[in-house]
Design a protein around this motif. Sequence first.
Motif, PDB file in Angstrom:
ATOM      1  N   ALA A  16       4.655  -5.005  13.457  1.00  0.00           N
ATOM      2  CA  ALA A  16       4.640  -4.250  14.711  1.00  0.00           C
ATOM      3  C   ALA A  16       4.449  -2.762  14.487  1.00  0.00           C
ATOM      4  CB  ALA A  16       5.930  -4.497  15.488  1.00  0.00           C
ATOM      5  N   THR A  17       4.739  -2.285  13.263  1.00  0.00           N
ATOM      6  CA  THR A  17       4.608  -0.848  12.980  1.00  0.00           C
ATOM      7  C   THR A  17       3.899  -0.627  11.648  1.00  0.00           C
ATOM      8  OG1 THR A  17       6.835  -0.863  12.014  1.00  0.00           O
ATOM      9  CG2 THR A  17       6.634  -0.181  14.333  1.00  0.00           C
ATOM     10  N   PRO A  18       2.670  -1.093  11.525  1.00  0.00           N
ATOM     11  CA  PRO A  18       1.948  -0.873  10.272  1.00  0.00           C
ATOM     12  C   PRO A  18       1.634   0.616  10.087  1.00  0.00           C
ATOM     13  CG  PRO A  18       0.460  -1.716  11.948  1.00  0.00           C
ATOM     14  CD  PRO A  18       1.838  -1.771  12.543  1.00  0.00           C
ATOM     15  N   SER A  19       1.616   1.041   8.837  1.00  0.00           N
ATOM     16  CA  SER A  19       1.285   2.443   8.550  1.00  0.00           C
ATOM     17  C   SER A  19       0.635   2.527   7.185  1.00  0.00           C
ATOM     18  CB  SER A  19       2.546   3.324   8.574  1.00  0.00           C
ATOM     19  OG  SER A  19       3.359   3.063   7.443  1.00  0.00           O
ATOM     20  N   GLY A  20      -0.089   3.608   6.975  1.00  0.00           N
ATOM     21  CA  GLY A  20      -0.711   3.804   5.675  1.00  0.00           C
ATOM     22  C   GLY A  20       0.307   3.921   4.567  1.00  0.00           C
ATOM     23  N   GLY A  21       1.432   4.596   4.851  1.00  0.00           N
ATOM     24  CA  GLY A  21       2.466   4.751   3.834  1.00  0.00           C
ATOM     25  C   GLY A  21       3.064   3.424   3.423  1.00  0.00           C
ATOM     26  N   ASN A  22       3.335   2.571   4.410  1.00  0.00           N
ATOM     27  CA  ASN A  22       3.893   1.256   4.092  1.00  0.00           C
ATOM     28  C   ASN A  22       2.903   0.418   3.287  1.00  0.00           C
ATOM     29  OD1 ASN A  22       6.298   1.762   5.390  1.00  0.00           O
ATOM     30  ND2 ASN A  22       5.739   0.725   7.275  1.00  0.00           N
ATOM     31  N   THR A  23       1.644   0.455   3.680  1.00  0.00           N
ATOM     32  CA  THR A  23       0.620  -0.285   2.940  1.00  0.00           C
ATOM     33  C   THR A  23       0.530   0.211   1.507  1.00  0.00           C
ATOM     34  OG1 THR A  23      -0.694  -0.708   4.930  1.00  0.00           O
ATOM     35  CG2 THR A  23      -1.848  -0.838   2.815  1.00  0.00           C
ATOM     36  N   TYR A  24       0.549   1.520   1.333  1.00  0.00           N
ATOM     37  CA  TYR A  24       0.482   2.114  -0.006  1.00  0.00           C
ATOM     38  C   TYR A  24       1.653   1.630  -0.862  1.00  0.00           C
ATOM     39  CZ  TYR A  24      -0.119   5.837  -3.516  1.00  0.00           C
ATOM     40  OH  TYR A  24      -0.318   6.537  -4.677  1.00  0.00           O
ATOM     41  N   ASP A  25       2.859   1.731  -0.327  1.00  0.00           N
ATOM     42  CA  ASP A  25       4.046   1.318  -1.087  1.00  0.00           C
ATOM     43  C   ASP A  25       3.962  -0.145  -1.496  1.00  0.00           C
ATOM     44  OD1 ASP A  25       4.897   3.868  -0.575  1.00  0.00           O
ATOM     45  OD2 ASP A  25       6.604   3.302   0.687  1.00  0.00           O
ATOM     46  N   ARG A  26       3.564  -0.987  -0.553  1.00  0.00           N
ATOM     47  CA  ARG A  26       3.502  -2.406  -0.843  1.00  0.00           C
ATOM     48  C   ARG A  26       2.438  -2.718  -1.898  1.00  0.00           C
ATOM     49  NH1 ARG A  26       6.708  -4.883  -1.562  1.00  0.00           N
ATOM     50  NH2 ARG A  26       7.718  -4.973   0.476  1.00  0.00           N
ATOM     51  N   ARG A  27       1.270  -2.103  -1.781  1.00  0.00           N
ATOM     52  CA  ARG A  27       0.198  -2.389  -2.731  1.00  0.00           C
ATOM     53  C   ARG A  27       0.542  -1.886  -4.133  1.00  0.00           C
ATOM     54  NH1 ARG A  27      -4.710  -4.268  -0.575  1.00  0.00           N
ATOM     55  NH2 ARG A  27      -5.181  -4.615  -2.783  1.00  0.00           N
ATOM     56  N   VAL A  28       1.215  -0.751  -4.220  1.00  0.00           N
ATOM     57  CA  VAL A  28       1.616  -0.231  -5.523  1.00  0.00           C
ATOM     58  C   VAL A  28       2.667  -1.138  -6.160  1.00  0.00           C
ATOM     59  CG1 VAL A  28       2.900   1.639  -6.645  1.00  0.00           C
ATOM     60  CG2 VAL A  28       0.963   2.169  -5.170  1.00  0.00           C
ATOM     61  N   CYS A  29       3.626  -1.601  -5.374  1.00  0.00           N
ATOM     62  CA  CYS A  29       4.640  -2.521  -5.921  1.00  0.00           C
ATOM     63  C   CYS A  29       3.973  -3.772  -6.477  1.00  0.00           C
ATOM     64  CB  CYS A  29       5.652  -2.890  -4.845  1.00  0.00           C
ATOM     65  SG  CYS A  29       6.842  -1.586  -4.445  1.00  0.00           S
ATOM     66  N   ARG A  30       3.065  -4.343  -5.721  1.00  0.00           N
ATOM     67  CA  ARG A  30       2.367  -5.545  -6.183  1.00  0.00           C
ATOM     68  C   ARG A  30       1.529  -5.254  -7.417  1.00  0.00           C
ATOM     69  NH1 ARG A  30       0.175  -7.516  -0.244  1.00  0.00           N
ATOM     70  NH2 ARG A  30       2.161  -8.323   0.558  1.00  0.00           N
ATOM     71  N   GLY A  31       0.876  -4.103  -7.414  1.00  0.00           N
ATOM     72  CA  GLY A  31       0.039  -3.744  -8.551  1.00  0.00           C
ATOM     73  C   GLY A  31       0.837  -3.551  -9.821  1.00  0.00           C
ATOM     74  N   LEU A  32       2.014  -2.924  -9.707  1.00  0.00           N
ATOM     75  CA  LEU A  32       2.860  -2.731 -10.884  1.00  0.00           C
ATOM     76  C   LEU A  32       3.314  -4.067 -11.448  1.00  0.00           C
ATOM     77  CD1 LEU A  32       5.004   0.317  -9.692  1.00  0.00           C
ATOM     78  CD2 LEU A  32       3.276   0.333 -11.498  1.00  0.00           C
ATOM     79  N   VAL A  33       3.712  -4.976 -10.569  1.00  0.00           N
ATOM     80  CA  VAL A  33       4.120  -6.308 -11.030  1.00  0.00           C
ATOM     81  C   VAL A  33       2.956  -6.989 -11.746  1.00  0.00           C
ATOM     82  CG1 VAL A  33       4.783  -8.620 -10.272  1.00  0.00           C
ATOM     83  CG2 VAL A  33       5.916  -6.611  -9.285  1.00  0.00           C
ATOM     84  N   ALA A  34       1.763  -6.882 -11.185  1.00  0.00           N
ATOM     85  CA  ALA A  34       0.591  -7.551 -11.758  1.00  0.00           C
ATOM     86  C   ALA A  34       0.223  -6.991 -13.128  1.00  0.00           C
ATOM     87  CB  ALA A  34      -0.600  -7.424 -10.819  1.00  0.00           C
ATOM     88  N   THR A  35       0.610  -5.756 -13.396  1.00  0.00           N
ATOM     89  CA  THR A  35       0.263  -5.133 -14.682  1.00  0.00           C
ATOM     90  C   THR A  35       1.427  -5.144 -15.666  1.00  0.00           C
ATOM     91  OG1 THR A  35       0.751  -2.941 -13.733  1.00  0.00           O
ATOM     92  CG2 THR A  35      -1.550  -3.691 -13.716  1.00  0.00           C
ATOM     93  N   GLY A  36       2.472  -5.927 -15.359  1.00  0.00           N
ATOM     94  CA  GLY A  36       3.531  -6.128 -16.336  1.00  0.00           C
ATOM     95  C   GLY A  36       4.824  -5.389 -16.107  1.00  0.00           C
ATOM     96  N   TRP A  37       4.905  -4.601 -15.062  1.00  0.00           N
ATOM     97  CA  TRP A  37       6.153  -3.910 -14.771  1.00  0.00           C
ATOM     98  C   TRP A  37       7.144  -4.859 -14.094  1.00  0.00           C
ATOM     99  CZ3 TRP A  37       7.479   1.379 -15.428  1.00  0.00           C
ATOM    100  CH2 TRP A  37       6.473   2.156 -16.014  1.00  0.00           C
ATOM    101  N   THR A  38       8.414  -4.655 -14.369  1.00  0.00           N
ATOM    102  CA  THR A  38       9.459  -5.335 -13.629  1.00  0.00           C
ATOM    103  C   THR A  38       9.909  -4.407 -12.516  1.00  0.00           C
ATOM    104  OG1 THR A  38      10.209  -6.554 -15.578  1.00  0.00           O
ATOM    105  CG2 THR A  38      11.756  -6.364 -13.741  1.00  0.00           C
ATOM    106  N   VAL A  39       9.658  -4.812 -11.283  1.00  0.00           N
ATOM    107  CA  VAL A  39       9.934  -3.956 -10.129  1.00  0.00           C
ATOM    108  C   VAL A  39      11.186  -4.447  -9.417  1.00  0.00           C
ATOM    109  CG1 VAL A  39       9.084  -3.172  -7.884  1.00  0.00           C
ATOM    110  CG2 VAL A  39       7.509  -3.361  -9.829  1.00  0.00           C
ATOM    111  N   HIS A  40      12.187  -3.579  -9.345  1.00  0.00           N
ATOM    112  CA  HIS A  40      13.406  -3.867  -8.599  1.00  0.00           C
ATOM    113  C   HIS A  40      13.287  -3.132  -7.258  1.00  0.00           C
ATOM    114  CE1 HIS A  40      15.170  -5.286 -12.418  1.00  0.00           C
ATOM    115  NE2 HIS A  40      14.584  -4.209 -12.945  1.00  0.00           N
ATOM    116  N   GLU A  41      13.031  -3.871  -6.208  1.00  0.00           N
ATOM    117  CA  GLU A  41      12.781  -3.243  -4.908  1.00  0.00           C
ATOM    118  C   GLU A  41      14.062  -3.142  -4.095  1.00  0.00           C
ATOM    119  OE1 GLU A  41      10.393  -4.508  -0.948  1.00  0.00           O
ATOM    120  OE2 GLU A  41       9.187  -4.472  -2.787  1.00  0.00           O
TER     121      GLU A  41
END
Length: 353
Positions: A16-41
């Motif tokens: 209901a409230t999409p934003s560029g900042g939220n999209t950025y945060d989510r994509r970076v979290c996913r990207g870090l996981v995909a490249t081997g980082w352990t992400v504690h959200e």
Amino acid sequence: MTDVHVIVPDGIDDPATPSGGNTYDRRVCRGLVATGWTVHEHLARGSWPRPDVTAERALTRTVAGIPDGAVVLIDGLIASSVASVLVPETRRLRLVILVHMLLGDGSSDDDAPDTEYAVLSAATAVIATSRWTRGQLLARYELRAERVFVAEPGVDLASPAPGTARGGQLLCVAAVQPHKGHDELLAALALIADLSWRCDCVGSLCLDPAFVGRLSRRADADGIGARVHFTGPRTGEELDRAYHAADVLVLASRAETYGMVVTEALARGLPVIATAVGGLADALDRTADGRRPGLLVPPGDVSALAGALRSWLQDSALRRRLRLAAAERRRTLTGWSATTECVARVLTRAVTR
């Protein structure tokens, strides 16, 4: 060490409230996981950047529970308003602030600049999401340049939008709030009511209902109410269909630090007509031979915006040139993997400090 604790705003995944900042945060979290980082959200509950006492106390407990020496990536929407919580923790944590926008610009509380400066200057590193924002940080707060980095948003390429012969399908993608300039867009559209066009305004309608109501009444009073459609937010395939059906993206923003919707439009070969504010020019950029894939007008100049729209609608040669430039710019866009790489380099640097 490839562990990182990421603190993001509550509602990051709220459709209901999409934003560029939220999209950025989510994509970076996913990207870090995909490249081997352990992400504690960690979700920061509450309304940011103006948290109440309950939200501040909850964040304090969250941060206190993160182990000594950990790298913490925190959204600036949260970090910049809670210096009293975060600055003491920089003695034991490696704090990296992700700045989508500056809070200390006069748009929020009077003490916002002091609070924001305190957090940013105490952090191990700061990541700005545009070159323009980095420049503003360095100029406004005199931060050490070697600690302020840029990681521009990526974009996913999509099928090119076919466009229509007359170019009359206008699209605005922005939450309907005053700083996005929908009032000025409607005023410009009223000046070209003699031409054939339709404008779909895609974006959240719940952030400022009174403003939305005024816009609807104004559109009706100007005789364009049947041609301007406020659709509410769209994501995923629905948003893709909106871009695919459009001829041009139109933004009348009063302020933008980057403008991810600009590159989303370019990813489909859509030209852009926008105000020349903040980092929008960086997002729009140019082709290899210097052509802009769109038109930029001064902010607050309704006549200039109306003139640009009139030129687009009446000049088929201009439409052809801008579409060719947008198609060429599309081939130079970078994906989210590049964004993740930039963020990961900063986090790795923070580990070694």
